[in-house]
Scaffold this motif. Structure first.
Motif, PDB file in Angstrom:
ATOM      1  N   THR A 142      -4.395 -11.047  -1.333  1.00  8.03           N
ATOM      2  CA  THR A 142      -5.816 -11.480  -1.204  1.00  8.03           C
ATOM      3  C   THR A 142      -6.693 -11.216  -0.163  1.00  8.03           C
ATOM      4  OG1 THR A 142      -7.325 -13.557  -1.799  1.00  8.03           O
ATOM      5  CG2 THR A 142      -5.269 -13.589  -0.311  1.00  8.03           C
ATOM      6  N   LEU A 144      -8.416 -11.738   3.233  1.00  7.30           N
ATOM      7  CA  LEU A 144      -8.800 -12.976   4.019  1.00  7.30           C
ATOM      8  C   LEU A 144      -9.705 -12.269   5.202  1.00  7.30           C
ATOM      9  CD1 LEU A 144      -5.072 -14.190   4.604  1.00  7.30           C
ATOM     10  CD2 LEU A 144      -6.786 -15.051   3.223  1.00  7.30           C
ATOM     11  N   THR A 152       0.302 -12.642  -0.284  1.00  6.38           N
ATOM     12  CA  THR A 152       0.753 -14.162  -0.272  1.00  6.38           C
ATOM     13  C   THR A 152       1.986 -14.557  -1.024  1.00  6.38           C
ATOM     14  OG1 THR A 152      -1.001 -14.557  -2.082  1.00  6.38           O
ATOM     15  CG2 THR A 152      -1.856 -14.521   0.046  1.00  6.38           C
TER      16      THR A 152
END
Length: 249
Positions: A142, A144, A152
């Motif tokens: 993902t 960030l 993750t």
């Protein structure tokens, strides 16, 4: 006692992952370019193209694209679809590992003079290997803010099974009749097998330990690079030998 799943540890591991990936990209690009003369010789017809070289080219270039993809994921300053990019990186990297094993199996076929039973056995092993490789996307990544793409989650069970399968696959074919070709491939094979086995063993160990999402996959890329480099060198040695002697494939 290290808390491997703490935010501070994961942040530090992410920094290590970034530096390791850049180092490995530099290593693989160097290896890629110093051996590019062989690719050029095949493309220009100076070295005869044989169908097994399809696996050689596919493995080399898929891993190169995967390494570039990882660099993009780690360095891009703008938000991107991290999941799609890491899906490609994982599938391309795993395919490179599978193709490296195929390339090493061609050495086995050469050692056994294309024995039909050995060829059939290796084909069945290859099918089993690729059934694991093509299981699908085993990573979740993902975006960030101020970090970039971050892993993750990783399905370590299938990944570990794939690398264990690779180690067993690469172990095949370390014997043969004492011909000049076999002596060359056998001596090379012991060295190359050791390098590929150790790199895959380290990667598998980290996946089994499953310390955190990053540490579980941090050694996958070194294993893929080591396997691809040694398998590619086996193919080049075998092809150059055949170019100066009787054809085997």
């Amino acid at each position: 006692m290290v808390n491997w799943k703490s935010p501070e540890e994961i942040e530090m591991d992410s920094t290590i992952f970034l530096k390791v990936m850049h180092t490995l990209l530099g290593l693989y690009v160097w290896e890629f370019f110093v051996s590019l003369d062989f690719d050029w010789a095949v493309l220009t017809g100076k070295t005869r193209f044989r169908w097994p070289l399809t696996f050689y080219f596919a493995g080399r270039y898929l891993l190169l694209f995967a390494m570039i993809g990882i660099a993009v994921a780690l360095d891009t300053p703008i938000e991107i679809n991290c999941q799609a990019l890491y899906a490609f990186n994982q599938l391309a990297g795993n395919a490179a590992v599978g193709l490296a094993s195929i390339n090493l199996s061609l050495r086995t076929i050469a050692i056994w003079s294309q024995n039909t039973s050995i060829v059939i056995l290796l084909v069945l092993i290859i099918i089993g290997h690729w059934s694991l490789i093509l299981q699908g996307v085993l990573l979740t990544a993902t975006w960030l803010p101020d970090v970039g793409c971050a892993i993750t989650y990783s399905n370590t069970t299938i990944l570990a099974a794939t690398f264990i399968y690779s180690m067993c696959f690469d172990f095949c074919g370390t014997n043969g009749a004492p011909t000049r070709l076999v002596r060359m491939l056998f001596s090379d094979g012991l060295i190359y097998f050791f390098i590929a086995f150790v790199s895959n063993l380290i990667a598998t160990t980290m996946m089994v330990l499953n310390l955190n999402a990053i540490m579980s996959v941090i050694f996958n890329v070194p294993a893929a690079i080591a396997s691809t480099i040694v398998a590619s060198r086996v193919v080049r040695r075998l092809t150059n030998f055949q170019s100066s002697g009787p054809e085997i494939m």
